[in-house]
Motif scaffolding. Structure first.
Motif, PDB file in Angstrom:
ATOM      1  N   GLY A 159       0.793  -1.220   0.000  1.00 20.36           N
ATOM      2  CA  GLY A 159       0.000   0.000   0.000  1.00 20.36           C
ATOM      3  C   GLY A 159       0.825   1.270   0.000  1.00 20.36           C
ATOM      4  N   ARG A 160       2.132   1.148   0.251  1.00 21.12           N
ATOM      5  CA  ARG A 160       3.001   2.328   0.247  1.00 21.12           C
ATOM      6  C   ARG A 160       3.698   2.463  -1.097  1.00 21.12           C
ATOM      7  NH1 ARG A 160       7.123   1.749   5.044  1.00 21.12           N
ATOM      8  NH2 ARG A 160       8.096   3.399   3.797  1.00 21.12           N
ATOM      9  N   VAL A 161       3.713   3.660  -1.623  1.00 24.91           N
ATOM     10  CA  VAL A 161       4.453   3.920  -2.853  1.00 24.91           C
ATOM     11  C   VAL A 161       5.932   4.052  -2.504  1.00 24.91           C
ATOM     12  CG1 VAL A 161       4.783   5.488  -4.788  1.00 24.91           C
ATOM     13  CG2 VAL A 161       2.475   5.059  -3.909  1.00 24.91           C
ATOM     14  N   GLY A 191       6.842   8.129 -12.635  1.00 25.42           N
ATOM     15  CA  GLY A 191       7.660   9.208 -12.107  1.00 25.42           C
ATOM     16  C   GLY A 191       8.085   9.031 -10.665  1.00 25.42           C
ATOM     17  N   VAL A 192       7.632   7.943 -10.019  1.00 22.54           N
ATOM     18  CA  VAL A 192       7.978   7.729  -8.606  1.00 22.54           C
ATOM     19  C   VAL A 192       8.645   6.370  -8.407  1.00 22.54           C
ATOM     20  CG1 VAL A 192       7.138   7.670  -6.236  1.00 22.54           C
ATOM     21  CG2 VAL A 192       6.041   9.182  -7.918  1.00 22.54           C
ATOM     22  N   GLY A 193       7.892   5.307  -8.659  1.00 25.54           N
ATOM     23  CA  GLY A 193       8.433   3.979  -8.398  1.00 25.54           C
ATOM     24  C   GLY A 193       7.363   2.913  -8.512  1.00 25.54           C
ATOM     25  N   TYR A 194       7.180   2.139  -7.428  1.00 30.47           N
ATOM     26  CA  TYR A 194       6.249   1.021  -7.453  1.00 30.47           C
ATOM     27  C   TYR A 194       5.454   0.960  -6.152  1.00 30.47           C
ATOM     28  CZ  TYR A 194       9.054  -0.709 -11.375  1.00 30.47           C
ATOM     29  OH  TYR A 194       9.695  -0.831 -12.566  1.00 30.47           O
ATOM     30  N   VAL A 195       4.307   0.275  -6.209  1.00 28.97           N
ATOM     31  CA  VAL A 195       3.512   0.004  -5.017  1.00 28.97           C
ATOM     32  C   VAL A 195       2.992  -1.421  -5.098  1.00 28.97           C
ATOM     33  CG1 VAL A 195       1.391   0.936  -6.064  1.00 28.97           C
ATOM     34  CG2 VAL A 195       1.579   0.773  -3.571  1.00 28.97           C
ATOM     35  N   PHE A 196       3.051  -2.121  -3.978  1.00 28.08           N
ATOM     36  CA  PHE A 196       2.485  -3.460  -3.881  1.00 28.08           C
ATOM     37  C   PHE A 196       1.042  -3.299  -3.431  1.00 28.08           C
ATOM     38  CE2 PHE A 196       1.308  -7.362  -1.829  1.00 28.08           C
ATOM     39  CZ  PHE A 196       1.957  -8.368  -2.520  1.00 28.08           C
TER      40      PHE A 196
END
Length: 237
Positions: free
Chosen positions: A177-179, A227-232
């Protein structure tokens, strides 16, 4: 516990001798093979903790050796692989990561950097539980991540992941849930920091998606945040 055992598959005899002596002085046991076929034989005879694999070999290339290692039955298929690649050729390292190498190091290299990379890979393997209070098994629908066994199953079927990819997935699942930025993900598994413009994390994410998603091209579990990354994702739609 005995010293970690390494297998170096490298056709440059002078380089192999220099590196072997350095690693032996640093507390490792080292076997050496001059070609891929001999290396595969030694791998099955000695079951090393890590393979140092040169890309250019006289019989079969390092990419094919890596493919053969990953297709072996049993635990040998999961041995850590550090690939030596040509400096300045990103395609070699991308292909290597895609077929299951845990890390890469461009030639020429300093023995100290090779030693640091080896220790980092083995450390990740030796630390299956980064968070002592965390549950042994994490479950997200049909996806199960078992920290102690270091296995991932989807609907009861075992997912094919390298040791490093397991650590990446577990680290993201722990932060569901965290980016996360790429740097935060790498820091979470205590890996090396990313080089400028190094997209190897994206290659690993692609491999993880291929292993756990129903449709890797339309992922529902590991999402890209542009532009940021990934989130599970905690839940799938």
């Amino acid at each position: 516990m005995s010293n970690p055992q390494l297998l170096m598959i490298e056709d440059d005899a002078r380089l192999a001798q220099m590196v072997s002596e350095y690693l032996t002085q640093s507390g490792f046991g080292v076997n050496h093979a001059m070609d891929g076929n001999t290396g595969m034989d030694l791998l099955q005879q000695h079951a090393p903790d890590l393979v140092i694999l040169d890309l250019m070999l006289p019989d079969i290339d390092g990419l094919e050796v890596c493919r053969r290692i990953r297709s072996l039955p049993g635990p040998l298929s999961k041995v850590a692989v550090l690939m030596l690649t040509a400096k300045g050729d990103p395609m070699d390292r991308i292909i290597g990561l895609e077929i299951g190498a845990d890390d890469y190091l461009p030639k020429p290299f300093e023995p100290r950097e090779l030693l640091a990379r080896i220790r980092a890979v083995l450390r990740r393997r030796a630390e299956p539980g980064a968070a002592s209070a965390a549950a042994t098994v994490m479950r997200f629908g049909t996806l199960e991540i078992d920290r102690n066994a270091r296995t991932v199953t989807v609907g009861g079927a075992l997912a094919d992941l390298t040791s490093y990819q397991f650590d990446l997935l577990a680290a993201m699942a722990e932060r569901a849930g965290r980016v996360l930025t790429r740097d935060q993900i790498m820091e979470a598994v205590r890996g090396r920091e990313l080089e400028a413009f190094d997209r190897s994390i994206d290659v690993h994410m692609g491999r993880i998606r291929a292993a756990i998603e129903v449709d890797a091209k339309n992922p529902k579990r590991i999402l890209t945040v542009r532009g940021v990354g990934y989130v599970f994702a905690k839940q799938q739609d």
